[in-house]
Design an enzyme around this catalytic site. Structure first.
Site, PDB file in Angstrom:
ATOM      1  N   GLY A   9       0.848  -1.205   0.000  1.00 14.58           N
ATOM      2  CA  GLY A   9       0.000   0.000   0.000  1.00 14.58           C
ATOM      3  C   GLY A   9       0.876   1.246   0.000  1.00 14.58           C
ATOM      4  N   ASN A 101      -2.346   2.336  12.170  1.00 16.97           N
ATOM      5  CA  ASN A 101      -3.085   3.408  12.830  1.00 16.97           C
ATOM      6  C   ASN A 101      -3.885   2.835  13.997  1.00 16.97           C
ATOM      7  OD1 ASN A 101      -2.307   5.588  11.245  1.00 16.97           O
ATOM      8  ND2 ASN A 101      -3.898   5.226   9.726  1.00 16.97           N
ATOM      9  N   LYS A 181      -0.815   9.770  18.053  1.00 17.52           N
ATOM     10  CA  LYS A 181      -1.217   9.466  16.672  1.00 17.52           C
ATOM     11  C   LYS A 181      -2.701   9.110  16.614  1.00 17.52           C
ATOM     12  CE  LYS A 181      -0.655   9.027  12.313  1.00 17.52           C
ATOM     13  NZ  LYS A 181      -0.438   7.822  11.582  1.00 17.52           N
ATOM     14  N   ASN A 185      -5.471  10.576  14.058  1.00 25.02           N
ATOM     15  CA  ASN A 185      -6.298   9.750  13.174  1.00 25.02           C
ATOM     16  C   ASN A 185      -7.781   9.806  13.536  1.00 25.02           C
ATOM     17  OD1 ASN A 185      -3.564   7.566  13.047  1.00 25.02           O
ATOM     18  ND2 ASN A 185      -4.377   8.598  11.259  1.00 25.02           N
ATOM     19  N   ASN A 189      -9.085  11.514  10.128  1.00 30.64           N
ATOM     20  CA  ASN A 189      -9.533  10.475   9.192  1.00 30.64           C
ATOM     21  C   ASN A 189     -11.047  10.427   8.995  1.00 30.64           C
ATOM     22  OD1 ASN A 189      -6.790  10.077   9.583  1.00 30.64           O
ATOM     23  ND2 ASN A 189      -6.892   7.902   9.226  1.00 30.64           N
TER      24      ASN A 189
HETATM   25  O1  PAF Z   1      -4.113   7.905   8.027  1.00 31.55           O
HETATM   26  C1  PAF Z   1      -3.624   8.916   7.471  1.00 31.55           C
HETATM   27  O2  PAF Z   1      -4.082   9.356   6.426  1.00 31.55           O
HETATM   28  C2  PAF Z   1      -2.385   9.542   8.087  1.00 31.55           C
HETATM   29  O3  PAF Z   1      -2.106   8.846   9.266  1.00 31.55           O
HETATM   30  C3  PAF Z   1      -2.485  11.042   8.364  1.00 31.55           C
HETATM   31  C4  PAF Z   1      -1.298  11.445   9.210  1.00 31.55           C
HETATM   32  C5  PAF Z   1      -3.769  11.400   9.057  1.00 31.55           C
HETATM   33  C6  PAF Z   1      -2.298  11.840   7.111  1.00 31.55           C
HETATM   34  O4  PAF Z   1      -3.328  11.729   6.200  1.00 31.55           O
END
Ligand code: PAF
Length: 299
Positions: A9, A101, A181, A185, A189
């Site tokens: 990916g 993630n 993180k 996310n 996201n």
């Molecule tokens: O999942 C993602 O897309 C990435 O972790 C992030 C840092 C939010 C950048 O788009």
């Protein structure tokens, strides 16, 4: 060093390109067509109007664990992890680095017999534009921390040759690193996936910025974050660094793949329920993404 990178990916290809400049990378991919094209043409990285190429060794993912790499960096989505690990012929002594993630993968790692495990979080923007092509849309960094075992020396050997071209930072506290993180996310996201906008729009559009702020405050309460400012500034920084990027969840929705919503907002909803904290933004976005996934599956 000989490094196995698992997954073809966007993040797998990005890592494969940069690490192959200083190490010997073996890239493991599931899709036979992708393996053939990477072997035939090489791997292309597009960055700021330039295109770079690297030739690298590519193998089928079913062969992973049968060769002699020094370490494996696992870049598959969290929902593919269980099958991948169950099917691999890994030994307990082979060091693993997990790049997923959310926090859901820790439960899977805890069941592994592997002695040396590290976890990493990626703050780059990357877009897979073909089987052998990746666009580096936002330059950030990778944070890495030991989860269990004695990996410091191995991590230094991996990181030191890379320098500033593809920076890594070692963190002492894996939990704090993953939470930081997770906050990024959990906010970027789902909002970008539902609104169908690149990350930077969450800063530039004042209405979307209000949503970002509201969701951040909810996430902060659920996770009991103490130093709120540090987490908020980090969220804004990542959003800015990856402004042109379409988040991985938005890409998953656009390409009708399952998303990582369970590892991200699903995890937060479990925490909220345990602590009896109301989480209306999180619940609504979770249901929306689950609904879109369902619609994509049926359509
Ligand atoms: O999942 C993602 O897309 C990435 O972790 C992030 C840092 C939010 C950048 O788009």
């Amino acid at each position: 060093m000989k490094i196995a990178i698992i997954g073809g990916g966007a993040i797998g290809l990005l890592f494969a390109y940069y690490l192959n400049q200083k190490h010997h990378v073996v890239l493991y991919v599931r899709n036979r067509q992708q393996m053939d094209i990477l072997r035939r043409k090489g791997l292309f990285l597009h960055k700021k109007d330039h295109t770079y190429k690297t030739e690298l060794e590519v193998r089928n993912i079913s062969d992973w664990g049968r060769f002699d790499e020094d370490v494996s960096i696992i870049c598959v989505k969290q929902y593919h992890l269980k099958n991948l690990l169950d099917e691999s012929g890994l030994t307990e002594t082979h060091p693993l680095i997990f790049v997923q993630n959310g926090m859901g993968h820790l439960k899977i790692i805890d069941k592994l017999p592997t002695q040396n495990v590290s976890v990493a979080t990626v703050e780059h923007g990357a877009l897979k534009s073909g089987d052998c092509e990746v666009i580096h849309t936002g330059e950030g960094l990778t944070r890495i921390a030991v989860y269990r075992g004695e990996n410091q020396e191995l991590l230094q050997r991996l990181i030191d040759p890379l320098g500033d071209d593809f920076p890594f930072i070692t963190e002492k506290d894996y939990y704090k690193m993953l939470v930081k993180k997770l906050v990024v996310n959990a906010v970027i996201n789902p909002l970008t996936a539902v609104l169908k906008v690149p990350n930077g729009q969450l800063l530039d559009n004042p209405r979307y910025f209000e949503l970002l702020t509201g969701l951040f405050h909810e996430v902060k309460a659920v996770l009991h974050l103490e130093n709120e400012k540090e987490y908020f500034n980090n969220l804004l920084q990542v959003c800015r660094n990856t402004a042109k990027n379409r988040s991985s969840m938005l890409k998953d929705i656009e390409e009708q793949r399952p998303t990582e919503i369970d590892a991200i907002l699903g995890f937060l909803l479990e925490e909220a329920a345990e602590r009896n904290i109301p989480a209306p933004y999180t619940t609504m976005l979770y249901q929306m993404i689950k609904g879109i996934e369902l619609q994509n599956m049926e359509g």
